[in-house]
Motif scaffolding. Structure first.
Motif: not given
Length: 386
Positions: A172-196
């Motif tokens: 079969r044909s094969s390939a790999t996709i490698r990626g990085t997802i960048t969001g916004r960090s926050s304290h786990a107690a304030r998830p509403q401030e993050a982009i997870h």
């Protein structure tokens, strides 16, 4: 000396050579000692050896009366993988076996007295595992004047049983996709401030699982996902890296699959507010079957193993950079033989083993294949089977 007689007399040497190459086990683009050992053996047997700058691949030739070439290819690199808790180079795909069989095919034919009407060229290729070796060898001109090209690959027991062989492997044909997802960090107690980024990855996987394609089988499987700091378990990370393994029956399906995944990535960035950077790597094309080459291989298998031990076709879910040769040179009469060898548990398994007696059978088939090709080589229109 007749090639068949030479191989029978060197049965134990064939296994010893394989075991030596198995211990060397060098990763892609680092096959220095493997190439040195093989090229020295070939030079000592009188073959003309030519190396190339920048990598360890090389070719060896038995000159013929014509500049037209029949070629046989072997891959040399090992896989970097975890074995008993340690990351090492490990020959779990059988490239050491392929190099051994092609080496002894060359030695057997070099010991044969008659001058062949065509030049025989043996390609010892680096970096198959990273899908770069075939492309580099073509840049170096190894296919100059080549009319026919053959390869061989060990097959797991469930695909081709021991003592049998197939004249074509449908990869079969094969390939790999490698990626990085960048969001916004926050304290786990304030998830509403993050982009997870991990939640964004979950969304992306859900959308990929909904992809539908017609015309064959395909898959898109996540194989790596890394994010966060192990020492800070109460922090939502800023980024996550991922790897997707793609498989498709045809090159056209692979193109469609990649396009649909890119659409999923773009939709995920809009839905989640993340930024996703990605790239496609390690692409290899699907098999382009050539029924003239397959017929020559079929008759060679029957000659060595008998008709009852012929497996008409081997279907593999894996990929192979051998098919770059035919993709970029569709005029080539080419096929790859699948050799049954009781390979268990499977290819790329760190504990892969096989019956080493199959090495002699493989070398005998390859030798018969080249001799038959010399007799049969005529300008032939290429046909493909579905």
């Amino acid at each position: 000396m007749l090639p068949h007689t030479y191989l029978e007399q060197h049965r134990e040497d064939i296994i010893h050579t394989y075991q030596k190459l198995h211990k060397i086990a060098e990763p892609s683009w680092q096959e220095k000692y493997t190439a040195q050992y093989l090229s020295q053996r070939l030079s000592e047997a009188g073959l003309q050896v030519r190396s190339f700058p920048g990598h360890h691949g090389f070719v060896a030739e038995i000159p013929g009366l014509s500049e037209s070439v029949i070629a046989l290819r072997a891959d040399m690199d090992a896989i970097i993988q975890e074995v008993q808790g340690e990351m090492i180079a490990n020959h779990s795909c059988g490239h050491d076996a392929h190099s051994t069989m092609v080496l002894y095919t060359a030695l057997a034919l070099a010991a044969y007295q008659p001058r062949f009407p065509y030049t025989l060229r043996f390609l010892f290729q680096p970096a198959e595992e990273v899908a770069g070796g075939a492309l580099q060898m073509m840049k170096d001109g190894v296919l100059e004047n080549v009319k026919m090209l053959f390869g061989i690959h060990l097959r797991p027991w469930m695909e081709v049983p021991y003592g049998k062989a197939a004249p074509v492997i449908i990869h079969r044909s094969s390939a790999t996709i490698r990626g990085t997802i960048t969001g916004r960090s926050s304290h786990a107690a304030r998830p509403q401030e993050a982009i997870h980024p991990i939640l964004a990855m979950t969304n992306l996987l859900h959308s990929i699982q909904k992809i539908k394609l017609e015309g064959g089988a395909f898959s898109a499987t996540i194989t790596q996902l890394e994010s966060g700091n192990r020492k800070a378990c109460n922090v939502i990370p800023e980024s996550a890296t991922f790897t997707l393994d793609l498989r498709a029956d045809t090159d056209q399906m692979m193109k469609q699959l990649q396009q649909l995944i890119i659409q999923c990535i773009q939709a995920t960035t809009l839905e989640t507010g993340t930024f996703i950077k990605w790239r496609v790597t390690d692409y290899v094309p699907a098999t382009i079957p050539n029924d003239y080459a397959i017929e020559i291989a079929k008759q060679s298998i029957i000659k060595v193993l008998g008709k009852r031990n012929l497996v008409p076709v081997c279907h593999s879910p894996g990929g192979e950079d051998f098919h770059f040769y035919t993709q970029q040179h569709p005029e080539l009469i080419a096929t790859m033989i699948g050799l049954g060898c009781d390979l268990q548990p499977g290819l790329h398994h760190p504990d892969m083993t096989f019956n080493q007696e199959a090495l002699l059978q493989g070398a005998q088939i390859l030798t018969a294949l080249l001799l038959s090709s010399i007799d049969l080589m005529q300008p032939q229109p290429q046909k493909t089977i579905q």
